[in-house]
Design an enzyme around this catalytic site. Structure first.
Site, short mmCIF file in Angstrom:
data_model
loop_
_atom_site.label_atom_id
_atom_site.label_comp_id
_atom_site.label_asym_id
_atom_site.label_seq_id
_atom_site.Cartn_x
_atom_site.Cartn_y
_atom_site.Cartn_z
N SER A 77 3.76 10.24 -25.36
CA SER A 77 4.73 9.80 -24.35
C SER A 77 5.93 9.18 -25.04
O SER A 77 5.80 8.20 -25.78
CB SER A 77 4.11 8.75 -23.42
OG SER A 77 5.15 8.04 -22.77
N SER B 297 8.22 7.69 -7.04
CA SER B 297 7.18 8.67 -7.35
C SER B 297 7.20 9.21 -8.77
O SER B 297 7.03 10.42 -8.99
CB SER B 297 7.22 9.84 -6.35
OG SER B 297 6.80 9.40 -5.11
N ASP C 154 4.15 12.57 -1.55
CA ASP C 154 4.86 12.52 -2.83
C ASP C 154 4.63 13.78 -3.67
O ASP C 154 5.58 14.42 -4.13
CB ASP C 154 4.43 11.28 -3.63
CG ASP C 154 4.59 10.00 -2.82
OD1 ASP C 154 5.34 10.03 -1.83
OD2 ASP C 154 3.97 8.99 -3.17
C1 GLA Z 1 3.52 5.75 -0.88
C2 GLA Z 1 2.42 6.81 -0.83
C3 GLA Z 1 2.80 7.92 0.15
C4 GLA Z 1 3.21 7.35 1.50
C5 GLA Z 1 4.24 6.22 1.34
C6 GLA Z 1 4.55 5.53 2.64
O1 GLA Z 1 4.68 6.28 -1.44
O2 GLA Z 1 2.22 7.36 -2.10
O3 GLA Z 1 1.74 8.83 0.27
O4 GLA Z 1 2.08 6.91 2.22
O5 GLA Z 1 3.79 5.24 0.42
O6 GLA Z 1 5.22 6.38 3.50
#
Ligand code: GLA
Length: 393
Positions: free
Chosen positions: A75, A133, A179
């Site tokens: 990484s 994410s 995500d």
């Molecule tokens: C996080 C989770 C998603 C979703 C959001 C809220 O990002 O990973 O799956 O539940 O919270 O909308």
């Protein structure tokens, strides 16, 4: 076409691969962007609707198959090397970067996909732990790279589902499907409208000729996020049980519409009523926002952003002082809409504004935020977005 930052990351990844593993022959390099959710918060695990888009920050991973069953990855972000055997994958303690790669491999092996050992290098510019994410992007990038390197021919929806499974079962985070799904299936110039029950989806063009999007990172550590997230999920399940007693067909909050909610809401305990009220109204807002986007009406999309934030703050109770401050500063500076995005309790806000007010607004947020909280927010102008793709090396 890669811009300067991306080209730099790609050449760094290739250079480090050479340093760590020798000749880059047979290398597969892929890129997967992070995401920002436009609207539809805390609806995915209630089998409802979401409308996220990918962003202009991404995870890059270069992978090359080996002839044995060993794995070695480096990484660049953490300047760290990790090794393991494909047939004996164990979780590393804590939130270790390699867990996302290992988790995907474990899930792929268990699903009977023919992967062997591999070596690779990973690097990303999605801010880590900011609610954009970075983890889903790493899971999706790993799945996609292994898919290409080993010729698995994975269906993209299945790939997203496997990525989420890695997060749920190996990393140990009980997230929904949003995500991984948007990181894998989101397209350049589009936002992705997803039905989290059927996994039916549509890429909707981002009609923002006179408008732009900003992501504002509070830089707040989301310490409460995990426990509160699980608590909200439990409250939603409780709401489902109570609705089921009235209407046996209800399997998830997705099955409760506003009319049904209003009919029975007075019989629900206060917290459960407000949580369910958010989810039911948020699903309706997603449908309205998708319609408004298709009708080229960003002002209406913005109005729905503000409503969503109010609902998340008052009824779902997942906001925080910093997020509320950004939303109110954006409103005062002429934004068309603003809301917290992602799980909440810190992380980022997303702002929609006309292009002629965007630069001033961004500056206002920065100045006022520093004055109030003594630290600078991270601001990303979302002028383009990426999609998961293979990059030629
Ligand atoms: C996080 C989770 C998603 C979703 C959001 C809220 O990002 O990973 O799956 O539940 O919270 O909308």
């Amino acid at each position: 076409m890669l811009d300067k930052t991306q080209s730099e990351i790609v050449s760094q990844v290739v250079d480090v691969f050479k340093r760590e593993f020798g000749s880059p022959e047979g290398l597969t390099l892929v890129r997967t962007p992070g995401r920002v959710n436009l609207i539809g918060e805390h609806t995915d695990y209630n089998e409802g609707y979401v409308f996220p888009t990918t962003i202009n920050r991404a995870v890059y991973i270069a992978v090359r198959p080996r002839s044995d069953r060993s794995c070695a990855y480096y990484s660049l972000n953490f300047q760290d090397r990790a090794t393991w055997e494909l047939d004996d994958i164990r979780r590393s303690e804590g939130p270790h970067w390699s867990n996302y790669i290992k988790g995907v491999m474990k899930v792929l092996v268990e699903a009977g996909c023919g992967i062997g050992g591999s070596e690779g290098v990973v690097c990303g510019d999605v801010p880590i732990a900011s609610g954009l994410s970075s983890s889903a992007a790493l899971e999706v990038a790993t799945t996609f790279a292994l898919d290409k390197a080993f010729g698995l021919g994975l269906d993209p929806v299945r790939a997203a589902v496997l990525g989420r499974e890695a997060e749920n079962t190996f990393v140990g985070v009980a997230c929904g499907i949003m995500d991984q799904f948007v990181c894998r299936l989101g397209r350049k110039g589009h936002a992705l409208f997803l039905d989290c029950r059927s996994l039916g989806y549509e890429n909707v063009p981002l009609r923002l000729a006179k408008h732009g999007l900003l992501i504002v990172d509070t830089k707040v550590k989301r310490e409460l996020a995990r426990s509160a997230y699980n608590q909200r999920r439990a409250e939603c399940e409780e709401a489902v049980r109570l609705f089921q007693a009235k209407a046996p067909g209800v399997k998830a909050l997705r099955d409760v519409d506003l009319a049904m909610f209003n009919r029975y809401k007075d019989d629900l305990p206060d917290a459960v009523r407000r949580r369910a009220g958010h989810v039911v109204s948020e699903d309706a807002r997603v449908l309205d926002a998708v319609r408004a986007m298709k009708e080229d009406d960003p002002e209406n999309v913005g109005r729905l952003f503000f409503e969503s934030h109010r609902s998340l703050r008052e009824d779902y109770e997942v906001s925080c002082e910093e997020l509320d401050f950004i939303v109110e500063t954006a409103r005062a500076s002429g934004a068309s809409g603003a809301r917290l995005t992602g799980a909440g309790f810190g992380g980022c806000a997303v702002v929609l504004a006309r292009k002629d007010v965007l630069a001033g607004l961004s500056q206002d947020i920065e100045v006022h935020y520093v004055r109030k909280f003594g630290k600078a927010p991270g601001i990303i102008a979302l002028n383009v977005n990426y999609e998961t793709d293979v990059i030629a090396v």
